[in-house]
Every structure is written in structure tokens, then in C-alpha cells.
Design an enzyme around this catalytic site. Structure first.
Site, PDB file in Angstrom:
ATOM      1  CG  PHE A 100      -1.874   1.103   1.335  1.00 35.53           C
ATOM      2  CD1 PHE A 100      -2.924   1.207   0.442  1.00 35.53           C
ATOM      3  CD2 PHE A 100      -1.755   2.055   2.343  1.00 35.53           C
ATOM      4  CE1 PHE A 100      -3.841   2.243   0.544  1.00 35.53           C
ATOM      5  CE2 PHE A 100      -2.665   3.087   2.462  1.00 35.53           C
ATOM      6  CZ  PHE A 100      -3.715   3.188   1.551  1.00 35.53           C
ATOM      7  CB  SER A 168       2.084  -4.507   2.752  1.00 30.74           C
ATOM      8  OG  SER A 168       1.121  -3.828   3.510  1.00 30.74           O
ATOM      9  CG  MET A 169      -2.858  -3.612   1.249  1.00 30.80           C
ATOM     10  SD  MET A 169      -3.956  -2.319   0.642  1.00 30.80           S
ATOM     11  CE  MET A 169      -4.712  -1.786   2.175  1.00 30.80           C
ATOM     12  CD1 TRP A 193      -3.162  -4.862   6.873  1.00 32.72           C
ATOM     13  CD2 TRP A 193      -4.472  -4.941   5.071  1.00 32.72           C
ATOM     14  NE1 TRP A 193      -4.325  -4.186   7.179  1.00 32.72           N
ATOM     15  CE2 TRP A 193      -5.157  -4.213   6.074  1.00 32.72           C
ATOM     16  CE3 TRP A 193      -5.104  -5.130   3.839  1.00 32.72           C
ATOM     17  CZ2 TRP A 193      -6.427  -3.675   5.886  1.00 32.72           C
ATOM     18  CZ3 TRP A 193      -6.372  -4.599   3.643  1.00 32.72           C
ATOM     19  CH2 TRP A 193      -7.027  -3.875   4.655  1.00 32.72           C
ATOM     20  CG  ASP A 214       3.593  -6.009  10.566  1.00 31.51           C
ATOM     21  OD1 ASP A 214       3.068  -4.879  10.656  1.00 31.51           O
ATOM     22  OD2 ASP A 214       3.583  -6.679   9.516  1.00 31.51           O
ATOM     23  CG  HIS A 246       3.953  -3.632   7.572  1.00 28.11           C
ATOM     24  ND1 HIS A 246       3.190  -4.764   7.395  1.00 28.11           N
ATOM     25  CD2 HIS A 246       3.640  -2.797   6.534  1.00 28.11           C
ATOM     26  CE1 HIS A 246       2.445  -4.628   6.310  1.00 28.11           C
ATOM     27  NE2 HIS A 246       2.701  -3.452   5.767  1.00 28.11           N
TER      28      HIS A 246
END
Length: 300
Positions: A100, A168-169, A193, A214, A246
Site C-alpha cells: 500500500f 503487505s497488500m 495484509w 509488525d 512491517h
């Protein structure tokens, strides 16, 4: 034996070849099949060592070419890293998506490192930096299709051996891509995520990398539930970074690179020489907080 469809197809061809060889042997004929007919493995490069897969550069010299956002369709363009030699035949493909608000530059350290181990790696930008995991999953697949079907290096790629990686995303997007396309050979989630927590229908071998520190996508609400929900076969592993955050995947990290390379070699190339690194896997220490796997259920 429970196997993903792709592994079942490959194993079936080997069994058929073996039965044919037995039949000819009974008839007094000795059959020595070609290497490709005799095995499903596509080993690339010398036998691995800890030093060789921890190195910042592998045994393959690589080159880079860029894909403009203007010529890309369904994703935001990116950079392709590929081995310059064609003597080893075609290579497995790996597509990497950022997280993201991030760009391809955030994963630029990892892409050439994987490529130098014998892969064609596409490090992409997304259409928008705010794209959610479902969109990132579709973009990973669009980039994979471009890489294998339209790119300038498509003849170097084995289109049946494709993996997805994301941070992440982007990691959440790899889960989406794997669910949509079970023919993928491997998936790697880096501090992932996603609001969806259950992925029990995914049948792509998946390495989940979390980080104990994270605070964006905590392992208790993201990485661990993802790992737990995935089926044991054809294979899964969970690696939790010690003193990680993260954003650990956004800079050079030997632990991430080492086990990502081993996972890709094992499941994309079916190169069992790399199983030693993930089964039983790393011990706990300065870089690894926790490690789990389903090695007894691996289908390679």
C-alpha cells in the site's frame, strides 16, 4: 495422496513413463528415457549451499528491461530481470507486487537477487498505490500473462511455472491471485495484509513471512491466520522475523531472500536440492522468531 491438480498431472506423466519402462523391461527391451521424461525437476545452477543462497548475487548473470506503464495492460508496468544465458533452457517466472502506497522501488532489492538464482522476475508497479489486495491480485496475474505471452523475454520463460510474491497488500494480493489461479506454482507473502482471513480453498504452495514487531499488519491478525487457514498440502510454511517490522521486506534482508529463493526453487523448479533449507527449516535465533511447516504433506 492429496495433491494439487498441477502436481497430479506431472506425477501422472512420471508414473505412466515408469510403467511403460517396466513393460518394455519385461519384454526384454531396455528403455532409457530422456531427462525431461524421467523427472519433473528443472534444476538450474549448481548444488546450493547456505552461502550460495544467502549471497546477494547468485550464479546467473542477469540483465534488465523495463515495461512502460503506457504499454502495460491491467497493471502499472515494471522492471523485468532475467538470466542472460539461454543454455539452461527456459526459466520459471516470478511476479512481485509492492505494498500500500509503495512503488516497485520498494522491492527492487529482491527482484534481481531472485533472478540471479535462475528465474525471470517481474517487479511491478500497481495501477494506483492505494489499490486493495483483490485489485493487486488481478494485477499480479495480468503481469504474469504479459510476462509469459507478450514481453520481450517471453521465449526465456516457462509459462507453466509461475509464482507470485507480494509485500503487505501485495502479499494479500498473492493470496487473491492464488485463489483465482490454482495453476500457480508458488506464492510468497511478505508481512501480508488482507481483511479476508480464511484461505482454506487455496492450493498453491505458500510461504508466509511475518514480523514480530509488525504494528501495521500484526502477525496475530494477518500472517498467522492466513497460514493456519491454508491447507497442509501441497505445502505451506510460516517464518516470523525476529526484531522485524512491517517494512522489513523493503530493504535487503538475507533471511527473506534465502527462504524465498529456497521456496521458489523447491516448488517452481521442483528442485529437491533446496528442500534441506525449508525442511525442517531454520532454528530460532537472532533473525528468526518462529518457524512452522507442513513438510510431511509437501507435494513436489
Amino acid at each position: 495422496m492429496t495433491l494439487a491438480g498441477k502436481h497430479r498431472t506431472r506425477r501422472t506423466s512420471v508414473v505412466v513413463s515408469a510403467l511403460a519402462a517396466i513393460g518394455l523391461g519385461v519384454a526384454g527391451i531396455t528403455l532409457v528415457p530422456s531427462a525431461d521424461a524421467a523427472t519433473t525437476a528443472y534444476p538450474k545452477g549448481p548444488a546450493p549451499t547456505n552461502s550460495s543462497i544467502e549471497a546477494t548475487s547468485g550464479p546467473f548473470a542477469i540483465a534488465q528491461t523495463s515495461v512502460s506503464r503506457l504499454t502495460a495492460s491491467g497493471f502499472g508496468g515494471g522492471d523485468i530481470y532475467y538470466p542472460t544465458s539461454t543454455s539452461a533452457g527456459t526459466y520459471g517466472a516470478v511476479v512481485i507486487a509492492p505494498g500500500f502506497t509503495a512503488y516497485k522501488s520498494s522491492m527492487a532489492w529482491l527482484a534481481p537477487r531472485i533472478a540471479s538464482q535462475g528465474f525471470v522476475v517481474f517487479n511491478i508497479d500497481t495501477l494506483n498505490t492505494s489499490d486493495q489486495p483483490d485489485s493487486r491480485g488481478r494485477q499480479l496475474l495480468a503481469a504474469a500473462d504479459y510476462l509469459t505471452g507478450r514481453s520481450s523475454v517471453r521465449t526465456r520463460v516457462d509459462a507453466t511455472r509461475v509464482a507470485v510474491v507480494g509485500h503487505s497488500m501485495g502479499g494479500g494480493g498473492t493470496l487473491e491471485a492464488s485463489r483465482s489461479r490454482p495453476s500457480l506454482q508458488a506464492a510468497i507473502l511478505l508481512t501480508p495484509w488482507n481483511l479476508t482471513k480464511s484461505w482454506r480453498t487455496n492450493t498453491v504452495p505458500t510461504l508466509v513471512v511475518g514480523a514480530d514487531g509488525d504494528t501495521v499488519a500484526s502477525v496475530t491478525t494477518h500472517a498467522e491466520p492466513f497460514y493456519t487457514s491454508l491447507p497442509a498440502s501441497p505445502g505451506k510454511a510460516y517464518l516470523e522475523l525476529n526484531n522485524g517490522t512491517h517494512f522489513s521486506p523493503n530493504s535487503s534482508n538475507t533471511t527473506i531472500a534465502k527462504y524465498s529463493i529456497a521456496w521458489l526453487k523447491l516448488f517452481v523448479d521442483n528442485d529437491t536440492r533446496y528442500q534441506q533449507f525449508v525442511c525442517p527449516g531454520p532454528g530460532l535465533g537472532l533473525t528468526v522468531q518462529e518457524y512452522r511447516n507442513t513438510c510431511s504433506s509437501f507435494a513436489i
